[in-house]
Design an enzyme around this catalytic site. Structure first.
Site, mmCIF file in Angstrom:
data_model
loop_
_atom_site.group_PDB
_atom_site.id
_atom_site.type_symbol
_atom_site.label_atom_id
_atom_site.label_comp_id
_atom_site.label_asym_id
_atom_site.label_seq_id
_atom_site.Cartn_x
_atom_site.Cartn_y
_atom_site.Cartn_z
ATOM 1 N N CYS A 80 13.103 -18.812 -26.726
ATOM 2 C CA CYS A 80 13.365 -17.573 -25.989
ATOM 3 C C CYS A 80 13.613 -17.899 -24.532
ATOM 4 C CB CYS A 80 12.169 -16.625 -26.133
ATOM 5 S SG CYS A 80 12.357 -15.061 -25.240
ATOM 6 N N HIS A 131 15.024 -10.857 -33.275
ATOM 7 C CA HIS A 131 14.447 -11.352 -32.021
ATOM 8 C C HIS A 131 14.746 -10.402 -30.858
ATOM 9 C CE1 HIS A 131 13.439 -14.884 -29.262
ATOM 10 N NE2 HIS A 131 14.009 -14.019 -28.436
ATOM 11 N N GLU A 132 16.017 -10.004 -30.726
ATOM 12 C CA GLU A 132 16.386 -9.159 -29.587
ATOM 13 C C GLU A 132 15.840 -7.743 -29.729
ATOM 14 O OE1 GLU A 132 17.416 -10.547 -26.995
ATOM 15 O OE2 GLU A 132 17.806 -12.452 -28.003
#
EC number: 3.5.1.88
Length: 214
Positions: free
Chosen positions: A126, A168-169
């Site tokens: 990340c 993830h986003e």
């Protein structure tokens, strides 16, 4: 560059960010904005400002470089993210991870749900947690619903690595970091990843570091 004043209206926050040229500063873990659920987009930015903000997210994502970036990562608590992945990986990685090229997309008010019960585990990093990666088990296939930056509805199924990017986003927009879903024993520095765990799958890392895979 300081973060925008989070007590100001969102449009003012974005204008403040865009006043400087070049990529936007990416905030790191520990900043409260990364841990707060975002505000759904409902016209807080007029179309021209929204377009400028989306473009700034794209430029910042490319400069990092990364394959996704969410508004909280630049200090703005708005439910918007961008993704894009040219997938410049060897064929064995593509096959193992299902990593195929993804065009640029803006995700406005995204949400996802798993399709089926299959899960896949891979090392994940990340931009807001620089220098480290950890293994995260995620749904192998998800259905994404959102709008694009022009207000057009999106309802699409993603598989493989694109499904991971979407999850993830979108998690960022709910105040969640990938570390919240990660296998703690897998946490590795980027240097260790390059030295030991560069294989297409994390099977060897699981054996050596002592964690289970789904």
């Amino acid at each position: 560059m300081a973060l925008p004043n989070d007590r100001a209206p969102l449009a003012e926050q974005v204008e403040q960010l865009l006043a400087a040229e070049g990529p936007l500063p990416i905030v790191a873990a520990g900043e409260p904005v990364l841990r707060r659920p975002t505000e759904p987009f409902d016209g807080q930015l007029e179309p021209a400002l929204l377009a400028r903000f989306v473009e700034a997210l794209r430029v910042t994502m490319h400069a990092a470089p990364g394959v996704g970036l969410a508004a909280p990562q630049v200090g703005v608590g708005l439910r918007i993210a961008v993704i894009e992945d040219p997938a410049p990986v060897p064929e064995e990685v593509r096959l193992a991870r299902g990593r195929v090229p993804q065009p640029f997309r803006a995700l406005v008010n995204p949400s996802y749900e798993a399709v089926g019960g299959e899960r896949a585990a891979f090392f994940e990093g990340c931009l807001s947690v620089p220098g480290y990666q950890a293994v995260v088990a995620r749904a192998a296939e998800v259905r994404l619903t959102c709008e694009d930056e022009h207000g057009r509805a999106v309802d699409e199924v993603f598989t493989g690595w694109p499904a991971r990017i979407v999850q993830h986003e979108t998690d960022h927009l709910d105040g969640m970091l990938y570390l919240d879903r990660a296998e703690p024993r897998s946490l590795s520095s980027n240097q260790a990843i390059a030295e030991y765990w560069a294989q297409p799958t994390p099977d060897e890392a699981a054996r050596a570091l002592g964690f289970d895979l789904p």
